[in-house]
Design a protein around this motif. Structure first.
Motif, PDB file in Angstrom:
ATOM      1  N   ARG A 103       0.841  -1.186   0.000  1.00 19.49           N
ATOM      2  CA  ARG A 103       0.000   0.000   0.000  1.00 19.49           C
ATOM      3  C   ARG A 103       0.878   1.239   0.000  1.00 19.49           C
ATOM      4  N   LEU A 104       0.502   2.185  -0.819  1.00 21.28           N
ATOM      5  CA  LEU A 104       1.151   3.488  -0.830  1.00 21.28           C
ATOM      6  C   LEU A 104       0.594   4.299   0.328  1.00 21.28           C
ATOM      7  N   ALA A 111      -0.327  10.429   8.878  1.00 26.52           N
ATOM      8  CA  ALA A 111      -1.386   9.954   9.768  1.00 26.52           C
ATOM      9  C   ALA A 111      -1.947   8.599   9.330  1.00 26.52           C
ATOM     10  N   ALA A 112      -1.609   8.119   8.145  1.00 26.02           N
ATOM     11  CA  ALA A 112      -2.194   6.891   7.604  1.00 26.02           C
ATOM     12  C   ALA A 112      -1.363   5.637   7.866  1.00 26.02           C
ATOM     13  N   PHE A 113      -0.225   5.755   8.530  1.00 27.84           N
ATOM     14  CA  PHE A 113       0.609   4.571   8.759  1.00 27.84           C
ATOM     15  C   PHE A 113      -0.088   3.541   9.635  1.00 27.84           C
ATOM     16  N   ASP A 114      -0.669   3.965  10.755  1.00 26.76           N
ATOM     17  CA  ASP A 114      -1.373   3.015  11.626  1.00 26.76           C
ATOM     18  C   ASP A 114      -2.452   2.263  10.855  1.00 26.76           C
ATOM     19  N   GLU A 115      -3.206   2.989  10.056  1.00 30.29           N
ATOM     20  CA  GLU A 115      -4.262   2.366   9.256  1.00 30.29           C
ATOM     21  C   GLU A 115      -3.670   1.342   8.284  1.00 30.29           C
ATOM     22  N   ALA A 116      -2.554   1.684   7.657  1.00 28.48           N
ATOM     23  CA  ALA A 116      -1.911   0.765   6.703  1.00 28.48           C
ATOM     24  C   ALA A 116      -1.413  -0.498   7.404  1.00 28.48           C
ATOM     25  N   PHE A 117      -0.846  -0.339   8.612  1.00 25.65           N
ATOM     26  CA  PHE A 117      -0.378  -1.512   9.358  1.00 25.65           C
ATOM     27  C   PHE A 117      -1.560  -2.358   9.826  1.00 25.65           C
ATOM     28  N   THR A 118      -2.597  -1.714  10.333  1.00 25.50           N
ATOM     29  CA  THR A 118      -3.783  -2.446  10.781  1.00 25.50           C
ATOM     30  C   THR A 118      -4.397  -3.212   9.619  1.00 25.50           C
TER      31      THR A 118
END
Length: 171
Positions: free
Chosen positions: A130-131, A136-143
């Protein structure tokens, strides 16, 4: 040629996930011979700003560092007893020329630019990615990655060069 380095202040993002630097035993080996079999050639960083994978911060002018070839998936796969096959790759990373204290924060480093969060299976095969354009979107990408039970770990990589920054493993 060494790519130009960001001169912006380092963005650090608080997270519930842990960015894992290159492990001390691997660093010890890399400070002698890199994963491409070349002897390490330390130098004094006159500019600063190199993204150090040993302590997950940018270098300061005057620090002794080295640019080495590193194979993160190969090393992880060896620990796990699996063969990543064609997914094994190596690339350039900066490290301190001498042992350092490692990261001094739990915040995610190197979130100041677009990054790719690349997913890997327990067999060391790429499962996608995922790009991430917004810090702020890193946590969402890891989850999102770890919601897939087939994902064992992720690599955070530079978009423009594909360089490895750090890994995050399943909790």
């Amino acid at each position: 040629m060494i790519p130009s380095r960001a001169r912006e202040p380092e963005a650090m993002k608080t997270t519930t996930y842990t960015a894992r630097p290159i492990a001390p035993p691997a660093l010890k080996e890399l400070r002698e011979t890199d994963d491409a079999g070349r002897p390490t050639s330390p130098f004094t960083d006159t500019e600063g700003g190199a993204p150090l994978r040993c302590c997950l911060r940018r270098s300061a002018p005057g620090e002794r560092i080295a640019l080495v070839s590193y194979a993160p998936l190969r090393r992880w796969a060896a620990e796990q007893g699996v063969d990543p096959g064609a997914y094994d790759e190596q690339g350039p990373v900066f490290i301190h020329a001498e042992e350092c204290a490692g990261p001094d924060t739990d915040a995610l480093p190197f979130t100041d630019n677009h990054r790719t969060v690349r997913r890997y299976s327990a067999d060391g095969h790429i499962l996608g990615g995922r790009l991430v354009e917004d810090p702020a979107a890193f946590d969402e990408a890891f989850t999102e990655a770890f919601d897939d039970p087939a994902v064992e770990l992720v690599h955070v990589r530079a978009v423009e060069y594909g360089c490895f920054y750090y890994e995050v493993r399943r909790r």
